[in-house]
Structures are given as C-alpha cells and as structure tokens.
Design an enzyme around this catalytic site. Sequence first.
Site, PDB file in Angstrom:
ATOM      1  N   LEU A 140     -11.878  15.681   4.983  1.00  0.00           N
ATOM      2  CA  LEU A 140     -11.894  14.340   4.391  1.00  0.00           C
ATOM      3  C   LEU A 140     -11.274  13.392   5.404  1.00  0.00           C
ATOM      4  CD1 LEU A 140     -11.903  12.192   2.099  1.00  0.00           C
ATOM      5  CD2 LEU A 140      -9.725  13.167   1.333  1.00  0.00           C
ATOM      6  N   VAL A 141     -12.024  12.362   5.785  1.00  0.00           N
ATOM      7  CA  VAL A 141     -11.522  11.409   6.780  1.00  0.00           C
ATOM      8  C   VAL A 141     -11.495  10.023   6.157  1.00  0.00           C
ATOM      9  CG1 VAL A 141     -11.814  10.465   9.109  1.00  0.00           C
ATOM     10  CG2 VAL A 141     -12.552  12.825   8.623  1.00  0.00           C
ATOM     11  N   THR A 142     -10.292   9.496   5.892  1.00  0.00           N
ATOM     12  CA  THR A 142     -10.211   8.129   5.369  1.00  0.00           C
ATOM     13  C   THR A 142     -10.315   7.154   6.541  1.00  0.00           C
ATOM     14  OG1 THR A 142      -7.812   7.752   5.527  1.00  0.00           O
ATOM     15  CG2 THR A 142      -8.624   8.970   3.589  1.00  0.00           C
ATOM     16  N   SER A 197     -15.103   3.522  10.696  1.00  0.00           N
ATOM     17  CA  SER A 197     -14.965   2.709  11.919  1.00  0.00           C
ATOM     18  C   SER A 197     -14.030   3.367  12.923  1.00  0.00           C
ATOM     19  CB  SER A 197     -14.415   1.325  11.517  1.00  0.00           C
ATOM     20  OG  SER A 197     -14.190   0.497  12.638  1.00  0.00           O
ATOM     21  N   VAL A 225      -7.673   3.484  -0.523  1.00  0.00           N
ATOM     22  CA  VAL A 225      -6.601   4.481  -0.481  1.00  0.00           C
ATOM     23  C   VAL A 225      -5.280   3.970  -1.059  1.00  0.00           C
ATOM     24  CG1 VAL A 225      -7.563   5.740   1.497  1.00  0.00           C
ATOM     25  CG2 VAL A 225      -5.892   3.894   1.901  1.00  0.00           C
ATOM     26  N   TYR A 234       3.633  -3.630  10.056  1.00  0.00           N
ATOM     27  CA  TYR A 234       2.829  -2.517  10.604  1.00  0.00           C
ATOM     28  C   TYR A 234       3.736  -1.437  11.197  1.00  0.00           C
ATOM     29  CZ  TYR A 234      -0.906  -0.300  13.386  1.00  0.00           C
ATOM     30  OH  TYR A 234      -1.794   0.588  13.952  1.00  0.00           O
ATOM     31  N   ALA A 235       4.747  -1.876  11.981  1.00  0.00           N
ATOM     32  CA  ALA A 235       5.664  -0.912  12.611  1.00  0.00           C
ATOM     33  C   ALA A 235       6.398  -0.105  11.544  1.00  0.00           C
ATOM     34  CB  ALA A 235       6.653  -1.640  13.514  1.00  0.00           C
ATOM     35  N   SER A 292       5.380   0.502   8.513  1.00  0.00           N
ATOM     36  CA  SER A 292       4.439   1.425   7.846  1.00  0.00           C
ATOM     37  C   SER A 292       4.192   2.660   8.703  1.00  0.00           C
ATOM     38  CB  SER A 292       3.111   0.719   7.532  1.00  0.00           C
ATOM     39  OG  SER A 292       2.343   0.498   8.698  1.00  0.00           O
ATOM     40  N   LYS A 293       4.084   2.467  10.026  1.00  0.00           N
ATOM     41  CA  LYS A 293       3.735   3.586  10.900  1.00  0.00           C
ATOM     42  C   LYS A 293       4.936   4.484  11.190  1.00  0.00           C
ATOM     43  CE  LYS A 293      -0.666   2.730  11.294  1.00  0.00           C
ATOM     44  NZ  LYS A 293      -1.651   3.661  10.733  1.00  0.00           N
TER      45      LYS A 293
END
Length: 254
Positions: free
Chosen positions: A13-15, A19, A68, A162-163, A165-166
């Site tokens: 499964l690839v979310t 893209s 997701v 973003y930072a 979250s990652k």
Amino acid sequence: MASTKLLNDRLALVTGGGSGIGRAVCQALAREGAKIVVADINENAARSTLQSLPQGEENSYIMEIVDVSQSQSVNNLFTSINQRLCQVPDIVVNSAGITHDGLMNEMTEQMFDDVLNVNLKGTFLITQAACRLMIAHKIKIGSIINISSIIGKVGNIGQCNYAASKAGVVGLTKSVAKEMAKYGIRCNAIMPGFIDTPMVVTVPEKVMTHFKKLTPMGKFGKPDDVAEASLFLASSKSNYITGEVIEVTGGLFM
Ligand code: NAI
C-alpha cells in the site's frame, strides 16, 4: 523456472502513490513482483500512476482514493482493499505529504494543523490500521516505510510546521518499531533531501540554488533514488533493520 523477484506474493500500500516519490515507489515495488494499492487523495494522479505500472495479472494493481488525515477515510480504504483483493497489505509506504510554508510568526493555526494532520497524523492512522490487520491475520513479515524529510532533522526557515511533522514521523517510526518487533513487523523511515518532484516546483529558484550548493553530490535527487531505498526496506534484504532512518540526500546535512 520459478520467478525470483524480491516481492512476489507481497501486497504494498503506497499513500501519496499518485505523484513524485510515491509513484516511483509503486513502480519499483511492482517491478519486483509486489501487488500494489496506489492510494491518493487525487484521483487523476492515482490513475496516472496505475496506468504507468507494467501490465500484470488482473487485480495486481488497484487504486484507492483516500484522505490519510481522516480516520473514517482510512478505515474505508482498508475495508475496500479487503473486499477487492482479500489480502492484507504487508508493505506500507507512507509517502502522502504536503507543505504549507510560512515564517513562524506569520503562520496560522490552520497552516500548522493542515500539515501536521496529513504528514504526521496521516502516517499514524495508516500505520495503526495496517499493523492491527497484520497482527490479526498473523502476518509475520510486515514492513512499514515512512517518508520523513531531512528538514525534520535540521529545520528550515519558513517550514516549522513541516519540520515538526517530519521530526514527529521519526519519533513515530522508532516507537512503532519497538512495539511491533515482536510481531515481525519492521518500521523504518527515509529522510530524502531535495528530490525533483512536483512538491519542490514552488520553492524559489534562489533557495534551490542555495541547497544545491550545499549538497556534496552537487545535484538534487530523483524519485527513483528514494524508491530504491524503499525497495530495500520493503524486502528481506533488510530483514534485521528496524527503527532506522536512512538519509537519501546526496550528502546534504549528513
Ligand atoms: P508530491 O506532491 O509529488 O506527492 C505527494 C502526493 O501525496 C500527491 O499525489 C498528493 O495528492 C498526495 N496527498 C496529499 N495529501 C494527501 C492526503 N491527505 N491523503 C492522501 N494523499 C495525499 O510530493 P513528493 O515530493 O513525492 O513527496 C512525497 C513525500 O516525500 C512527502 O511526504 C514529502 O514530504 C516527502 N519529501 C519530499 C521531498 C522532495 O524534495 N520532494 C524531500 C523530503 C521529503
């Protein structure tokens, strides 16, 4: 003669499969014999990826629309996979991700929440649902691969959401690795550097030039570079690796 592909009989499964990195991951895993679920919020993108996959047996590759960040949508995704393929995904690549950049002092609560909800909560929801199913079905060779970012390690001006979250994805990865090891489910992360995908087209030219200069290999990566690392983590070649973070950065911020 029996086929010797690395991922025969596996279901991936690839979310974010519609893209960039997610699409390249779908192609690399399919090449090695995995069945693929291309899962994306963007129907046209998912369809393009599906059409790019090699012509296999009927039902080798399917697409699913999912958000997701929404638990109901994630639940519907796994129900639909079960109905359509009668198989539990034993490879999961969490590649769905977004950016919504802005300086911290100008960032709205919505910008922060949106990015955390897709990148971190989305990774959690998909991982939790997949692991629950793998345990229930006594699948003993699971591999979860979370696409973090080198920005989660070093931070970046204009990307505090973003930072965060990652970086959160790394903490999630290591915790899941510890909890799931006894079930035979491994969980690892990849931290890409700058990869040439639609996500980076909005980054100003000046910033791109700056980061290219900082990259020891002197160039940006390709989606395939991340896909090959994902293939390694998905396969039995990495059987004794869990809770690890692989940087695919051309040496940036090593
Ligand atoms: P992309 O923008 O080309 O692809 C992201 C895909 O995720 C899109 O198809 C999009 O429709 C899908 N998506 C967005 N929100 C979704 C949601 N709520 N539910 C389901 N699907 C959703 O981006 P790219 O570059 O392929 O990024 C993939 C992952 O790699 C992301 O997590 C990104 O943060 C990470 N990454 C990318 C880097 C780069 O330089 N391109 C560098 C480091 C990390």
